[in-house]
Design a protein around this motif. Structure first.
Motif, PDB file in Angstrom:
ATOM      1  N   PRO A  55       5.426  16.370 127.670  1.00  0.00           N
ATOM      2  CA  PRO A  55       4.168  17.088 127.892  1.00  0.00           C
ATOM      3  C   PRO A  55       3.558  16.632 129.214  1.00  0.00           C
ATOM      4  O   PRO A  55       3.691  15.470 129.610  1.00  0.00           O
ATOM      5  N   GLY A  56       2.886  17.557 129.900  1.00  0.00           N
ATOM      6  CA  GLY A  56       2.245  17.197 131.154  1.00  0.00           C
ATOM      7  C   GLY A  56       1.206  16.103 130.960  1.00  0.00           C
ATOM      8  O   GLY A  56       0.503  16.067 129.944  1.00  0.00           O
ATOM      9  N   CYS A  57       1.116  15.209 131.925  1.00  0.00           N
ATOM     10  CA  CYS A  57       0.144  14.115 131.842  1.00  0.00           C
ATOM     11  C   CYS A  57      -1.276  14.637 132.053  1.00  0.00           C
ATOM     12  O   CYS A  57      -1.509  15.593 132.802  1.00  0.00           O
ATOM     13  N   ILE A  58      -2.221  13.986 131.390  1.00  0.00           N
ATOM     14  CA  ILE A  58      -3.653  14.281 131.550  1.00  0.00           C
ATOM     15  C   ILE A  58      -4.299  13.033 132.144  1.00  0.00           C
ATOM     16  O   ILE A  58      -4.316  11.975 131.520  1.00  0.00           O
ATOM     17  N   ASP A  59      -4.816  13.165 133.361  1.00  0.00           N
ATOM     18  CA  ASP A  59      -5.439  12.038 134.068  1.00  0.00           C
ATOM     19  C   ASP A  59      -6.948  12.164 133.933  1.00  0.00           C
ATOM     20  O   ASP A  59      -7.559  13.073 134.483  1.00  0.00           O
ATOM     21  N   ASP A  60      -7.560  11.238 133.213  1.00  0.00           N
ATOM     22  CA  ASP A  60      -8.985  11.363 132.911  1.00  0.00           C
ATOM     23  C   ASP A  60      -9.887  10.772 133.990  1.00  0.00           C
ATOM     24  O   ASP A  60     -11.106  10.752 133.811  1.00  0.00           O
ATOM     25  N   LYS A  95       0.468   7.425 125.936  1.00  0.00           N
ATOM     26  CA  LYS A  95      -0.674   6.900 126.687  1.00  0.00           C
ATOM     27  C   LYS A  95      -1.105   7.801 127.843  1.00  0.00           C
ATOM     28  O   LYS A  95      -2.244   7.726 128.293  1.00  0.00           O
ATOM     29  N   MET A  96      -0.197   8.672 128.318  1.00  0.00           N
ATOM     30  CA  MET A  96      -0.521   9.505 129.474  1.00  0.00           C
ATOM     31  C   MET A  96      -0.719  10.981 129.128  1.00  0.00           C
ATOM     32  O   MET A  96      -1.203  11.740 129.977  1.00  0.00           O
ATOM     33  N   ALA A  97      -0.389  11.374 127.910  1.00  0.00           N
ATOM     34  CA  ALA A  97      -0.554  12.784 127.524  1.00  0.00           C
ATOM     35  C   ALA A  97      -1.265  12.922 126.176  1.00  0.00           C
ATOM     36  O   ALA A  97      -2.356  13.489 126.092  1.00  0.00           O
ATOM     37  N   HIS A  98      -0.648  12.390 125.109  1.00  0.00           N
ATOM     38  CA  HIS A  98      -1.238  12.556 123.774  1.00  0.00           C
ATOM     39  C   HIS A  98      -2.614  11.898 123.667  1.00  0.00           C
ATOM     40  O   HIS A  98      -3.579  12.528 123.206  1.00  0.00           O
TER      41      HIS A  98
END
Length: 443
Positions: free
Chosen positions: A52-57, A355-358
């Motif tokens: 899954p694509g990473c989500i950077d908060d 840790k980077m997507a879910h």
């Protein structure tokens, strides 16, 4: 338009499975072995990882007002080149995003120029609580409070103001935690001793463990007092990890924490080599701190990994210590850096994805992203574990044109990045396939 990703090893929800993925109209419609679909574009992922694509908060893309350093267009392209399909950007642009109109201005820019999906934090100051309370939790990621001096005009360190924010804001509050009084006192001591020629290696002694812990512990205390949904950004000390719990699932936590790639990679031993190019706030500290952050990440006291991507120009970073700004560009290599730690046996591959997507999706209650699931948006990264690459200045997509990872050899490459069902990066090049979307939240 239909697309099938064939033959890849899907890393998702704690499992590794050989699955095909069918994408239709921007979403995943089927995940199964050996999908056969007539008239579909086929992407061969044999021998590759499908994530899954990473989500950077936490990013600073510098637009508006600081676009000599970066802008939403350039940095979103660097992000997708690094496997980051969604970003959440901070309010300390110029002007600061302290009103609903100024916040909306940033969404309008992103709608026209961002190739990745996006959200923007509303900024809090000493006197804008009425604007903060107008923020819609369904389509804004959170409220940002700077409890430290990183950002000048946005510093909020008066207890009465903080109590008002923590008690009245109903949505997630993200904090930068460094104690202003401690930093000022330490700065005076070191400036008196070294003048303008102070060695960069003392940066973690000015922005010290004490400064971080005093502020982080105060934030936790306020959050517990008012039952605030608190998220503390870029934990940089081992001592701070003691503030967080791992005895309940992430979705049940009211207080969460983030680690950044640079605090998981660098230590104070790198200052001699890298100088101000690894000057961040909070500072990169000791190897012992780094080890304790890793421990807390792996035992779930720290919930997510992000970048705090914050570019400055080469000319700005080349200044002496007190004049060189803090921050650096990281989105293009953050996932690769974590995959390198997987290769080194420090973190399982499934936990990198977690840790980077879910976990960012769960932490912020992002709607229909962060997982590979039927019905979810098709934000997907394909990684080739059989190729390696060395970071060169020529390969960078950042507007600032440099990276703290220059010269680093990574053991994986990003083969393809898909945002909302469209390939936006492939074969080391951006594919201009349309713009990203404003993300929404299940709150």
């Amino acid at each position: 338009m239909k697309t099938v990703i064939k033959g890849g090893l899907v890393i998702n929800e704690g499992k590794k499975e050989h699955l095909d993925i069918l994408i239709e109209n921007g979403r995943i419609t089927k995940m199964a072995a050996n999908i056969s679909e007539a008239n579909a574009e086929e992407i061969n992922a044999d021998g590759k990882y499908v994530l899954p694509g990473c989500i950077d908060d936490q990013v600073h893309f510098r637009e508006p007002g600081l676009t000599h350093k970066a802008n939403i267009g350039t940095e979103s392209r660097a992000a997708v080149a690094g496997g980051i399909t969604t970003f959440m950007e901070m309010p300390n642009t110029v002007p600061n995003a302290l009103t609903q109109k100024l916040l909306q201005d940033k969404y309008d820019i992103a709608a026209n120029t961002s190739i990745a999906n996006y959200s923007f934090f509303m900024g809090a100051s000493n006197d804008n609580i009425e604007h903060v309370l107008q923020t819609d939790p369904h389509n804004v990621c959170g409220v940002k409070v700077f409890m430290g001096s990183s950002t000048g005009n946005m510093l909020v360190d008066e207890t009465a103001t903080l109590e008002k924010i923590f008690s009245e804001v109903p949505m997630l509050i993200a904090t930068h935690c460094e104690d202003e009084a401690t930093i000022r006192r330490n700065t005076e001591i070191y400036r008196e001793k070294y003048g303008e020629d102070m060695p960069i290696k003392y940066h973690p002694e000015i922005r010290s463990e004490e400064a971080c812990y005093l502020s982080s512990s105060k934030a936790v205390e306020l959050a517990k007092k008012f039952d605030t949904r608190l998220h503390i950004l870029h934990i940089s000390t081992g001592k701070e990890t003691e503030l967080f719990r791992n005895d309940i699932p992430l979705k049940e936590k009211r207080i969460t924490a983030e680690a950044c790639v640079h605090h998981l990679w660098f230590t104070d031993e790198f200052y001699d080599e890298k100088g101000t190019f690894i000057k961040w706030n909070p500072a990169v500290k000791s190897a012992a701190d780094r080890d304790q952050i890793w421990k807390a990440l792996l035992d779930n006291r720290i919930d997510i990994v992000a970048t705090d991507h914050a570019p400055h120009t080469l000319e700005e970073k080349a200044n002496k210590y007190f004049s060189a700004p803090s921050g650096g560009p990281l989105v293009q290599h953050a996932l690769l850096a974590m995959l390198e730690k997987y290769k080194d046996g420090i973190i399982p591959l499934e936990r990198v994805v977690e840790k980077m997507a879910h976990a960012p999706a769960d932490c912020f209650q992002v709607k229909e992203r962060g997982y590979l699931r039927e019905g979810y948006f098709a934000d997907i990264v394909i990684v080739d574990p059989k190729q390696d690459q060395t970071v060169t200045r020529e390969s960078l997509l950042y507007k600032c044109g440099w990276s703290p990872f220059e010269g680093t050899k990574f053991s994986h490459v990003i083969d393809r990045t898909i945002v909302n069902g469209k390939t936006v990066y492939h074969n080391n090049a951006i594919v201009e396939a349309g713009n990203g979307q404003r993300i929404t939240f299940d709150r």
